[in-house]
Design a protein around this motif. Structure first.
Motif, PDB file in Angstrom:
ATOM      1  N   GLN A  90      -1.574 -11.386 -13.296  1.00  0.00           N
ATOM      2  CA  GLN A  90      -0.569 -10.344 -13.484  1.00  0.00           C
ATOM      3  C   GLN A  90      -0.637  -9.344 -12.355  1.00  0.00           C
ATOM      4  O   GLN A  90      -1.447  -9.468 -11.465  1.00  0.00           O
ATOM      5  N   HIS A  91       0.221  -8.368 -12.425  1.00  0.00           N
ATOM      6  CA  HIS A  91       0.246  -7.379 -11.352  1.00  0.00           C
ATOM      7  C   HIS A  91      -0.088  -5.983 -11.870  1.00  0.00           C
ATOM      8  O   HIS A  91       0.364  -4.992 -11.331  1.00  0.00           O
ATOM      9  N   HIS A  92      -0.911  -5.941 -12.916  1.00  0.00           N
ATOM     10  CA  HIS A  92      -1.258  -4.621 -13.471  1.00  0.00           C
ATOM     11  C   HIS A  92      -2.157  -3.835 -12.540  1.00  0.00           C
ATOM     12  O   HIS A  92      -2.243  -2.622 -12.637  1.00  0.00           O
ATOM     13  N   LEU A  93      -2.860  -4.535 -11.666  1.00  0.00           N
ATOM     14  CA  LEU A  93      -3.892  -3.858 -10.881  1.00  0.00           C
ATOM     15  C   LEU A  93      -3.375  -3.309  -9.571  1.00  0.00           C
ATOM     16  O   LEU A  93      -4.138  -2.789  -8.774  1.00  0.00           O
ATOM     17  N   GLU A  94      -2.060  -3.406  -9.359  1.00  0.00           N
ATOM     18  CA  GLU A  94      -1.521  -2.900  -8.111  1.00  0.00           C
ATOM     19  C   GLU A  94      -1.806  -1.412  -7.939  1.00  0.00           C
ATOM     20  O   GLU A  94      -2.026  -0.936  -6.833  1.00  0.00           O
ATOM     21  N   SER A  95      -1.822  -0.684  -9.060  1.00  0.00           N
ATOM     22  CA  SER A  95      -2.064   0.764  -8.960  1.00  0.00           C
ATOM     23  C   SER A  95      -3.495   1.026  -8.504  1.00  0.00           C
ATOM     24  O   SER A  95      -3.744   1.900  -7.680  1.00  0.00           O
ATOM     25  N   VAL A  99      -4.526   2.924  -5.104  1.00  0.00           N
ATOM     26  CA  VAL A  99      -5.411   4.100  -5.028  1.00  0.00           C
ATOM     27  C   VAL A  99      -6.538   3.852  -4.029  1.00  0.00           C
ATOM     28  O   VAL A  99      -6.851   4.684  -3.175  1.00  0.00           O
ATOM     29  N   LEU A 100      -7.134   2.657  -4.117  1.00  0.00           N
ATOM     30  CA  LEU A 100      -8.241   2.348  -3.216  1.00  0.00           C
ATOM     31  C   LEU A 100      -7.773   2.240  -1.770  1.00  0.00           C
ATOM     32  O   LEU A 100      -8.522   2.526  -0.843  1.00  0.00           O
ATOM     33  N   SER A 101      -6.508   1.850  -1.590  1.00  0.00           N
ATOM     34  CA  SER A 101      -6.018   1.706  -0.220  1.00  0.00           C
ATOM     35  C   SER A 101      -5.921   3.066   0.468  1.00  0.00           C
ATOM     36  O   SER A 101      -5.947   3.138   1.695  1.00  0.00           O
ATOM     37  N   VAL A 102      -5.803   4.140  -0.328  1.00  0.00           N
ATOM     38  CA  VAL A 102      -5.840   5.477   0.279  1.00  0.00           C
ATOM     39  C   VAL A 102      -7.202   5.726   0.912  1.00  0.00           C
ATOM     40  O   VAL A 102      -7.322   6.334   1.973  1.00  0.00           O
ATOM     41  N   LEU A 103      -8.257   5.201   0.245  1.00  0.00           N
ATOM     42  CA  LEU A 103      -9.614   5.312   0.795  1.00  0.00           C
ATOM     43  C   LEU A 103      -9.747   4.508   2.066  1.00  0.00           C
ATOM     44  O   LEU A 103     -10.403   4.911   3.024  1.00  0.00           O
ATOM     45  N   VAL A 104      -9.121   3.334   2.077  1.00  0.00           N
ATOM     46  CA  VAL A 104      -9.313   2.396   3.171  1.00  0.00           C
ATOM     47  C   VAL A 104      -8.469   2.776   4.383  1.00  0.00           C
ATOM     48  O   VAL A 104      -8.857   2.528   5.517  1.00  0.00           O
ATOM     49  N   VAL A 194      -1.389  -5.746   8.268  1.00  0.00           N
ATOM     50  CA  VAL A 194      -1.194  -4.429   7.657  1.00  0.00           C
ATOM     51  C   VAL A 194      -0.156  -3.677   8.481  1.00  0.00           C
ATOM     52  O   VAL A 194      -0.211  -3.692   9.715  1.00  0.00           O
ATOM     53  N   ILE A 195       0.814  -3.063   7.821  1.00  0.00           N
ATOM     54  CA  ILE A 195       1.801  -2.246   8.531  1.00  0.00           C
ATOM     55  C   ILE A 195       1.661  -0.795   8.098  1.00  0.00           C
ATOM     56  O   ILE A 195       1.096  -0.504   7.046  1.00  0.00           O
ATOM     57  N   ASN A 196       2.185   0.090   8.924  1.00  0.00           N
ATOM     58  CA  ASN A 196       1.943   1.515   8.689  1.00  0.00           C
ATOM     59  C   ASN A 196       3.030   2.177   7.862  1.00  0.00           C
ATOM     60  O   ASN A 196       3.238   3.384   7.959  1.00  0.00           O
ATOM     61  N   LYS A 197       3.757   1.414   7.063  1.00  0.00           N
ATOM     62  CA  LYS A 197       4.741   2.004   6.147  1.00  0.00           C
ATOM     63  C   LYS A 197       4.375   1.611   4.724  1.00  0.00           C
ATOM     64  O   LYS A 197       3.983   0.470   4.465  1.00  0.00           O
ATOM     65  N   GLY A 198       4.494   2.585   3.829  1.00  0.00           N
ATOM     66  CA  GLY A 198       4.098   2.307   2.457  1.00  0.00           C
ATOM     67  C   GLY A 198       5.101   2.840   1.468  1.00  0.00           C
ATOM     68  O   GLY A 198       6.296   2.934   1.763  1.00  0.00           O
ATOM     69  N   ARG A 199       4.610   3.190   0.298  1.00  0.00           N
ATOM     70  CA  ARG A 199       5.507   3.624  -0.767  1.00  0.00           C
ATOM     71  C   ARG A 199       6.262   4.893  -0.394  1.00  0.00           C
ATOM     72  O   ARG A 199       7.386   5.102  -0.840  1.00  0.00           O
ATOM     73  N   ARG A 200       5.668   5.714   0.444  1.00  0.00           N
ATOM     74  CA  ARG A 200       6.351   6.946   0.869  1.00  0.00           C
ATOM     75  C   ARG A 200       7.676   6.637   1.537  1.00  0.00           C
ATOM     76  O   ARG A 200       8.640   7.388   1.428  1.00  0.00           O
ATOM     77  N   GLU A 201       7.709   5.519   2.285  1.00  0.00           N
ATOM     78  CA  GLU A 201       8.936   5.148   2.988  1.00  0.00           C
ATOM     79  C   GLU A 201       9.806   4.227   2.143  1.00  0.00           C
ATOM     80  O   GLU A 201      10.858   3.784   2.599  1.00  0.00           O
ATOM     81  N   GLY A 202       9.359   3.912   0.945  1.00  0.00           N
ATOM     82  CA  GLY A 202      10.178   3.110   0.051  1.00  0.00           C
ATOM     83  C   GLY A 202       9.886   1.633   0.087  1.00  0.00           C
ATOM     84  O   GLY A 202      10.660   0.845  -0.449  1.00  0.00           O
ATOM     85  N   ALA A 203       8.791   1.233   0.702  1.00  0.00           N
ATOM     86  CA  ALA A 203       8.434  -0.191   0.702  1.00  0.00           C
ATOM     87  C   ALA A 203       8.125  -0.619  -0.729  1.00  0.00           C
ATOM     88  O   ALA A 203       7.671   0.184  -1.544  1.00  0.00           O
ATOM     89  N   TYR A 204       8.386  -1.859  -1.042  1.00  0.00           N
ATOM     90  CA  TYR A 204       8.144  -2.331  -2.402  1.00  0.00           C
ATOM     91  C   TYR A 204       7.555  -3.732  -2.370  1.00  0.00           C
ATOM     92  O   TYR A 204       7.632  -4.421  -1.351  1.00  0.00           O
ATOM     93  N   HIS A 205       6.969  -4.131  -3.483  1.00  0.00           N
ATOM     94  CA  HIS A 205       6.325  -5.434  -3.602  1.00  0.00           C
ATOM     95  C   HIS A 205       7.376  -6.542  -3.476  1.00  0.00           C
ATOM     96  O   HIS A 205       8.390  -6.526  -4.165  1.00  0.00           O
ATOM     97  N   GLY A 206       7.146  -7.472  -2.578  1.00  0.00           N
ATOM     98  CA  GLY A 206       8.090  -8.579  -2.393  1.00  0.00           C
ATOM     99  C   GLY A 206       9.157  -8.315  -1.352  1.00  0.00           C
ATOM    100  O   GLY A 206      10.062  -9.117  -1.183  1.00  0.00           O
ATOM    101  N   ILE A 220       3.042  -7.785   0.081  1.00  0.00           N
ATOM    102  CA  ILE A 220       2.381  -8.172  -1.176  1.00  0.00           C
ATOM    103  C   ILE A 220       1.595  -7.032  -1.816  1.00  0.00           C
ATOM    104  O   ILE A 220       1.432  -7.016  -3.014  1.00  0.00           O
ATOM    105  N   HIS A 221       1.092  -6.088  -1.015  1.00  0.00           N
ATOM    106  CA  HIS A 221       0.438  -4.932  -1.624  1.00  0.00           C
ATOM    107  C   HIS A 221       1.027  -3.679  -0.991  1.00  0.00           C
ATOM    108  O   HIS A 221       1.122  -3.606   0.225  1.00  0.00           O
ATOM    109  N   VAL A 222       1.400  -2.715  -1.809  1.00  0.00           N
ATOM    110  CA  VAL A 222       1.957  -1.482  -1.291  1.00  0.00           C
ATOM    111  C   VAL A 222       1.003  -0.344  -1.594  1.00  0.00           C
ATOM    112  O   VAL A 222       0.596  -0.158  -2.734  1.00  0.00           O
TER     113      VAL A 222
END
Lengths: 345, 162
Positions: A90-95, A99-104, A194-206, A220-222
């Motif tokens: 499942q995709h429950h663990l995306e959150s 969160v961990l990707s902020v650390l990384v 890895v690209i330098n755009k994330g949820r802030r810019e509106g990227a989404y899974h898929g 695959i991971h945002v």
């Protein structure tokens, strides 16, 4: 310390006593006369009893072993197994991942910094002559592209009119955003970047990702600041495609090598030639249709096999692009709304 | 141990940060598969030196971070690192006093074991590695272990980490 006889028994023996004595408070005392640690040192009880040396903390840590290490280990094994199962199914663990990707991300940013610095240096230190050359080249390219675009405008308008006549709706225009690759490495044996755009810019899974020449992969991971893109050459990636020449549909799966995709389950009598352009078919509702995927580079027809082995060389420059385009396809409005991302730019 | 306060936590943290950065550092194409398992090596060192401080829990959390960084299944590296920490904590009294070469061999065997678990997980997921270079990180780590051990030991002594 070797203990041969209990102190009680020694005392009961009467006449001769050991230089050792035992008291509840201080434990065993050592004989000062003969410096012996052994009990059978039997002599007169003298004045000097030395206190046994207290053992230092350093020694204590040597023998520190938590008795529950095994149990703790089993607990963590169980936790890992649960995590992996949930993450795979499942995709429950995306959150959690986000969160961990902020650390990384700071780490990745730091690793990328020398590379980015090098690029910046080489860009700011080019000579005027080189800039003029490049400018001229870009002008020429722009002229060519503009002339192509003129024809394209007419064609697009015509296409739209024809589609209106057929009452089918298809839009080709999409919102795009340029993202930069971070020069960091993920695990080998997978094709991910890895690209330098994330949820802030509106990227989404898929979300589909393309470069200037063709389809590159999908997000695959945002994370909030960065996302991971699975390339189409990854062995676990499959992409619905069709041949541009005759519309023959197929599935392009990655091989793990940068320069090869395989078209699966094409019958040996399929109409396919070397040099055919393979484009996305849009059937998987992830990628918009009509983006170039690659060129057919090899066809192996083995009479013993039920399917032909068709190799495709990807058009996108997987190992060279530094900039990629994130797409927001319009005709996938439903999917976008499902993902909670505004479909309008 | 309770009355004694820990000291020099930042040395441990920095060593792990650098290990993570080395793991993400771009390498030339031919060297990618030879990259040593930096995080695992640093973890083994600290588990061996300060078993009362760096244990299975820390290893597991580090593994999760590594999973996110590497883009693997959440828990895949966590399981491997927890296993490494467990083995090290069970055997540190013996391995600590081994000569460096022998230590390196023990580290290599531990890493191979962790890789084996990793291989299983990949196999179950259906993406087994296609190439024998999957096993090479354990051997490059073995070659680098004596140097890493000496560097980290000197750092630990200099900054009084306990």
């Amino acid at each position: 310390m070797a203990i041969f006889k209990s102190p009680r028994r020694l005392e009961n023996e009467g006449k001769r006593k050991s230089h050792f004595s035992f008291s509840d408070r201080q434990g065993w005392r050592k004989c000062r006369k003969c410096r012996s640690n052994f009990l059978p040192c039997l002599g007169k009880p003298g004045k000097g009893w030395s206190k046994p040396k207290t053992r230092g903390a350093a020694i204590k840590t040597l023998f520190l072993k938590s008795p529950s290490a095994g149990i703790r280990f089993l607990l963590f094994v169980a936790a890992s197994l649960v995590l992996m199962t949930v993450d795979h199914r499942q995709h429950h663990l995306e959150s959690v991942r986000s969160v961990l990707s902020v650390l990384v991300y700071p780490l990745q940013y730091l690793v990328n910094l020398p590379v980015a610095g090098g690029h910046w240096m080489s860009e700011s230190l080019v000579t005027r002559g080189m800039l003029i050359d490049e400018n001229a080249q870009l002008r020429e390219e722009r002229l060519l592209l503009n002339s192509k675009l003129q024809k394209f405008d007419v064609l697009e308008e015509e296409n739209r009119r024809l589609r209106e006549l057929l009452e089918s709706s298809m839009q080709l225009r999409e919102r795009v955003l340029i993202a930069e690759l971070l020069a960091v490495e993920l695990e080998p044996f997978r094709r991910q970047v890895v690209i330098n755009k994330g949820r802030r810019e509106g990227a989404y899974h898929g979300q589909p990702v393309v470069d200037a020449n063709g389809v590159m992969g999908q997000v695959i991971h945002v994370g909030p600041f960065s996302s991971t893109v699975l390339l189409i050459t990854d062995p676990s990636h499959a992409l619905p495609v069709q041949l541009n020449r005759n519309g023959l549909r197929a599935i392009a799966v990655g091989t793990g090598q940068d320069n090869a995709l395989l078209l699966e389950h094409l019958p040996t009598n399929a109409d396919i030639q070397k040099g055919d352009l393979v484009v996305t078919s849009g059937l998987g509702h992830r990628f918009p249709r009509g983006y170039p995927v690659g060129i057919v580079s090899g066809i192996t027809l083995d009479p013993g096999e039920p399917f032909a082995k068709v190799e495709v060389t990807p058009s996108a420059h997987m190992e060279q692009s530094r900039e990629v385009l994130l797409l927001w396809p319009h005709d996938l409005g439903d999917t976008l709304r499902d993902e909670g991302v505004a479909s309008n730019p | 141990m309770n009355e004694r306060r820990h000291n020099g936590g930042w040395v441990i943290a920095m060593s792990f940060v650098i290990a993570f950065m080395l793991t993400a550092m771009p390498l030339p194409e031919w060297a990618v598969n030879w990259r040593p398992a930096w995080v695992a090596m640093v973890l083994i060192y600290w588990c061996m030196a300060l078993p009362q401080r760096i244990g299975i829990g820390v290893a597991w959390l580090l593994g999760l971070v590594l999973d996110v960084q590497q883009g693997t299944l959440l828990g895949q590296n966590a399981l491997g690192l927890a296993l490494l920490a467990f083995i090290t904590i069970q055997t540190y009294q013996r391995v600590r006093v081994f000569p460096l070469k022998q230590q390196a061999i023990v580290v290599c065997v531990c890493l191979l074991l962790a890789q084996f678990i990793n291989l299983w997980i990949r196999g179950i997921m259906g993406v087994p590695p296609q190439h024998w270079t999957f096993w090479t990180p354990a051997f490059t780590s073995m070659l680098l272990w004596p140097w890493l051990f000496i560097i980290l030991r000197d750092l630990r002594r200099k900054h009084h980490v306990y």
